[in-house]
Write a protein that holds these residues in place. Structure first.
Motif, PDB file in Angstrom:
ATOM      1  N   PHE A  80     -15.139   0.893 -16.977  1.00  0.00           N
ATOM      2  CA  PHE A  80     -14.043   1.269 -17.221  1.00  0.00           C
ATOM      3  C   PHE A  80     -13.270   0.528 -17.821  1.00  0.00           C
ATOM      4  CE2 PHE A  80     -10.253   0.240 -14.875  1.00  0.00           C
ATOM      5  CZ  PHE A  80      -9.076   1.507 -14.438  1.00  0.00           C
ATOM      6  N   SER A  81     -12.161   1.292 -18.374  1.00  0.00           N
ATOM      7  CA  SER A  81     -11.542   0.792 -19.300  1.00  0.00           C
ATOM      8  C   SER A  81      -9.557   0.924 -18.757  1.00  0.00           C
ATOM      9  CB  SER A  81     -11.262   1.293 -20.419  1.00  0.00           C
ATOM     10  OG  SER A  81     -10.109   1.099 -21.944  1.00  0.00           O
ATOM     11  N   GLU A  82      -9.136   1.730 -18.525  1.00  0.00           N
ATOM     12  CA  GLU A  82      -7.998   1.394 -18.022  1.00  0.00           C
ATOM     13  C   GLU A  82      -7.884   3.228 -16.959  1.00  0.00           C
ATOM     14  OE1 GLU A  82      -6.057   4.116 -22.314  1.00  0.00           O
ATOM     15  OE2 GLU A  82      -5.079   2.402 -20.742  1.00  0.00           O
ATOM     16  N   GLY A  83      -6.604   3.348 -16.252  1.00  0.00           N
ATOM     17  CA  GLY A  83      -6.128   4.087 -15.001  1.00  0.00           C
ATOM     18  C   GLY A  83      -5.668   3.177 -13.648  1.00  0.00           C
ATOM     19  N   LEU A  84      -6.559   4.399 -12.746  1.00  0.00           N
ATOM     20  CA  LEU A  84      -6.194   3.979 -11.282  1.00  0.00           C
ATOM     21  C   LEU A  84      -7.215   3.579 -10.487  1.00  0.00           C
ATOM     22  CD1 LEU A  84      -3.359   5.841 -12.208  1.00  0.00           C
ATOM     23  CD2 LEU A  84      -3.119   6.492  -9.869  1.00  0.00           C
ATOM     24  N   ILE A  85      -7.398   2.542  -9.941  1.00  0.00           N
ATOM     25  CA  ILE A  85      -8.245   1.998  -8.896  1.00  0.00           C
ATOM     26  C   ILE A  85      -7.057   1.787  -8.057  1.00  0.00           C
ATOM     27  CG2 ILE A  85      -9.936   0.367  -8.328  1.00  0.00           C
ATOM     28  CD1 ILE A  85      -9.358  -0.394 -11.259  1.00  0.00           C
ATOM     29  N   ASP A  86      -7.877   3.183  -6.302  1.00  0.00           N
ATOM     30  CA  ASP A  86      -7.728   2.745  -5.002  1.00  0.00           C
ATOM     31  C   ASP A  86      -9.037   2.101  -4.341  1.00  0.00           C
ATOM     32  OD1 ASP A  86      -5.333   3.568  -4.051  1.00  0.00           O
ATOM     33  OD2 ASP A  86      -5.883   5.054  -6.442  1.00  0.00           O
ATOM     34  N   PHE A  87      -9.155   1.211  -3.265  1.00  0.00           N
ATOM     35  CA  PHE A  87     -10.184   1.086  -2.379  1.00  0.00           C
ATOM     36  C   PHE A  87      -9.295   0.285  -1.606  1.00  0.00           C
ATOM     37  CE2 PHE A  87     -10.070  -2.375  -5.173  1.00  0.00           C
ATOM     38  CZ  PHE A  87      -9.392  -3.677  -4.061  1.00  0.00           C
ATOM     39  N   ASP A  88      -9.825   0.459  -0.196  1.00  0.00           N
ATOM     40  CA  ASP A  88      -9.421   0.306   0.735  1.00  0.00           C
ATOM     41  C   ASP A  88     -10.640  -1.727   1.488  1.00  0.00           C
ATOM     42  OD1 ASP A  88      -7.531   1.090   2.600  1.00  0.00           O
ATOM     43  OD2 ASP A  88      -8.842   3.326   2.276  1.00  0.00           O
ATOM     44  N   MET A  89      -9.890  -2.254   1.828  1.00  0.00           N
ATOM     45  CA  MET A  89     -10.673  -3.576   1.918  1.00  0.00           C
ATOM     46  C   MET A  89     -10.427  -4.412   2.899  1.00  0.00           C
ATOM     47  SD  MET A  89     -11.363  -7.008  -0.809  1.00  0.00           S
ATOM     48  CE  MET A  89      -9.665  -6.858  -0.917  1.00  0.00           C
ATOM     49  N   GLN A  90     -11.944  -4.599   4.223  1.00  0.00           N
ATOM     50  CA  GLN A  90     -11.068  -5.460   5.125  1.00  0.00           C
ATOM     51  C   GLN A  90     -12.372  -6.572   5.341  1.00  0.00           C
ATOM     52  OE1 GLN A  90     -14.382  -6.124   7.896  1.00  0.00           O
ATOM     53  NE2 GLN A  90     -13.115  -7.254   8.514  1.00  0.00           N
ATOM     54  N   PRO A  91     -11.482  -8.385   4.674  1.00  0.00           N
ATOM     55  CA  PRO A  91     -11.690  -9.254   3.959  1.00  0.00           C
ATOM     56  C   PRO A  91     -12.085 -10.144   6.199  1.00  0.00           C
ATOM     57  CG  PRO A  91      -9.116  -9.352   3.963  1.00  0.00           C
ATOM     58  CD  PRO A  91      -9.984  -8.225   4.125  1.00  0.00           C
ATOM     59  N   THR A  92     -13.091 -10.816   5.600  1.00  0.00           N
ATOM     60  CA  THR A  92     -13.413 -11.726   7.453  1.00  0.00           C
ATOM     61  C   THR A  92     -13.514 -13.104   7.022  1.00  0.00           C
ATOM     62  OG1 THR A  92     -15.737 -10.922   7.102  1.00  0.00           O
ATOM     63  CG2 THR A  92     -15.000  -9.511   8.156  1.00  0.00           C
ATOM     64  N   ASP A  93     -13.316 -13.278   5.317  1.00  0.00           N
ATOM     65  CA  ASP A  93     -13.442 -14.966   5.514  1.00  0.00           C
ATOM     66  C   ASP A  93     -12.347 -15.561   5.121  1.00  0.00           C
ATOM     67  OD1 ASP A  93     -15.427 -17.499   4.851  1.00  0.00           O
ATOM     68  OD2 ASP A  93     -14.508 -17.149   3.406  1.00  0.00           O
ATOM     69  N   SER A  94     -12.284 -16.454   5.892  1.00  0.00           N
ATOM     70  CA  SER A  94     -10.750 -17.001   5.446  1.00  0.00           C
ATOM     71  C   SER A  94     -10.963 -18.336   4.207  1.00  0.00           C
ATOM     72  CB  SER A  94     -10.893 -17.810   6.666  1.00  0.00           C
ATOM     73  OG  SER A  94     -11.216 -19.191   6.837  1.00  0.00           O
ATOM     74  N   ASN A  95     -11.593 -17.003   2.953  1.00  0.00           N
ATOM     75  CA  ASN A  95     -11.431 -17.857   1.815  1.00  0.00           C
ATOM     76  C   ASN A  95     -10.813 -17.300   0.705  1.00  0.00           C
ATOM     77  OD1 ASN A  95     -12.172 -21.393   1.870  1.00  0.00           O
ATOM     78  ND2 ASN A  95     -14.413 -19.930   3.061  1.00  0.00           N
ATOM     79  N   PHE A  96     -11.450 -16.136   0.242  1.00  0.00           N
ATOM     80  CA  PHE A  96     -10.588 -15.634  -0.918  1.00  0.00           C
ATOM     81  C   PHE A  96     -12.215 -14.199  -0.511  1.00  0.00           C
ATOM     82  CE2 PHE A  96     -11.226 -19.400  -2.983  1.00  0.00           C
ATOM     83  CZ  PHE A  96     -10.547 -19.842  -3.583  1.00  0.00           C
ATOM     84  N   ALA A  97     -11.324 -13.127  -1.442  1.00  0.00           N
ATOM     85  CA  ALA A  97     -11.839 -11.751  -1.411  1.00  0.00           C
ATOM     86  C   ALA A  97     -11.600 -11.346  -2.539  1.00  0.00           C
ATOM     87  CB  ALA A  97     -11.340 -10.749  -0.191  1.00  0.00           C
TER      88      ALA A  97
END
Length: 387
Positions: A80-97
């Motif tokens: 991938f170079s350029e454009g649109l990226i979409d996703f749904d994300m559910q984090p469970t850890d209280s540090n980073f995603a």
């Protein structure tokens, strides 16, 4: 308020339609199944249906990452170079995603991430959403603190993420389709294309890519945004630098670490915002290392100038061969400077007593923690020439 914000995810298809005028070409859903991802056994699960875990439930399959921070889960056959990226994300850890793009390998990539432990449920906190490049294996978050912003997102619920990349520019939207959460005028990594990857304890669904040039962003397509320091002549942008030396264990500093007549000097120029980026030049440090930077200031007369210095992690400053200033800036330690131990002209300031004529400013920079570098700016340039 957060629930209301998150309800915007339910109109993700409407949001996508709003951006149709910004890109051409078909969208591509990235399959969330084990055949399309590289991962260590036992670190990722692939679910036929996205779980009902709060917020608006995404449609279709999901990928649940359980490995924490022991290695990214990498998409196969993506460049991938350029454009649109979409996703749904559910984090469970209280540090980073973490979400990586333009990823060549673990050493070279771009990275957007949510600082979940700091910003989840706290849309007033500045460090909720962040961007940094991965350069020579080092996450440069501590030398680029300006690439962050507040965001409305939550733990253990679904959050919608959208990245719009046009040339070297990026806009990031977290649970919104109106005001960008992050505006990145220039992606700072060494690579401009590559794969995707996720890291952290997260579940991902609805990963969709529209890999075509995007217009209508903040700046003209294919260009980078303005550097807010471009028209500020007070920054010291031109230096000479030595090769790194290892600082012996148990020694803070000794005069034997000063550069000698045999030292080889090379030019190094400031990047955006006046940053002398030693990470891009030399990579990171498993052992504590030091380099020396020098530049010349020519003053009309004897005069005291105030200099503001941002740095990580140690500095030893000499003016015309004499000790002038010593300091430390380590994240989450008593020496931590504003802003939270990261490199900024806010870190420190002191007087620079210049003599009439040429003055040599010599700075030793020590590091063994993430990125390293300096940014230096005079308060006033009246009567002084920065060479």
């Amino acid at each position: 308020m957060l629930k209301a914000f998150l309800s915007a995810c339910s109109i993700s298809f409407c949001v996508a339609f709003c951006f149709q005028s910004m890109a051409q070409g078909p969208a591509r859903a990235i399959p969330l199944n084990p055949a399309n991802w590289i991962f260590r056994p036992g670190t990722a699960e692939f679910l036929p249906v996205a779980p009902n875990i709060g917020g608006v439930i995404p449609q279709g399959a999901a990928m649940k990452i359980t490995n924490g921070y022991t290695g990214a889960v990498v998409a196969k056959n993506i460049d991938f170079s350029e454009g649109l990226i979409d996703f749904d994300m559910q984090p469970t850890d209280s540090n980073f995603a973490f979400f990586y793009f333009h990823r060549q390998d673990a050493n070279e990539a771009e990275c957007f991430y949510l600082r979940t432990g700091w910003g989840a449920g706290r849309p007033d906190r500045m460090e909720g959403a962040q961007y940094n490049p991965i350069i020579k294996g080092i996450a440069c978050w501590n030398i680029m603190p300006h690439y962050q912003g507040n965001a409305s997102f939550g733990l253990n619920i679904w959050n919608h993420i959208r990245l719009i990349i046009s040339g070297r520019q990026m806009l990031v939207y977290v649970n919104t389709d109106t005001r960008p959460t992050l505006v990145i005028p220039r992606l700072e990594g060494n690579t401009t294309h590559g794969s995707f990857a996720f890291e952290g304890k997260i579940t991902v669904a609805n990963l969709v890519v529209k890999p075509t040039p995007v217009t209508g962003t903040v700046w003209p397509s294919g260009t980078e945004g303005f550097d807010p320091t471009d028209n500020d002549p007070r920054y010291l942008r031109h230096w000479q630098v030595t090769q790194p030396d290892t600082i012996p264990q148990g020694i803070d500093f000794g005069k034997n670490l000063l550069p000698g007549k045999q030292s080889i000097w090379s030019p190094i120029q400031a990047e955006r915002r006046g940053l002398i980026n030693l990470t891009r030049q030399f990579g990171g440090n498993l052992k504590r290392r030091i380099v020396w930077l020098k530049t010349t200031l020519v003053a009309d007369k004897d005069w005291n100038y105030k200099i503001r210095l941002g740095f990580t992690n140690d500095v030893w400053v000499f003016l015309n061969g004499q000790y002038l200033y010593i300091d430390k800036n380590y994240y989450d330690e008593p020496s931590m400077k504003t802003p939270r131990g990261r490199l900024s002209v806010e870190n420190c300031s002191f007087q620079l007593p210049l003599k009439a004529g040429a003055n040599e400013l010599l700075i030793g920079v020590g590091n063994d923690f993430f990125g390293w570098g300096i940014v230096a700016r005079l308060d006033d340039t009246e009567g002084v020439k920065i060479e």
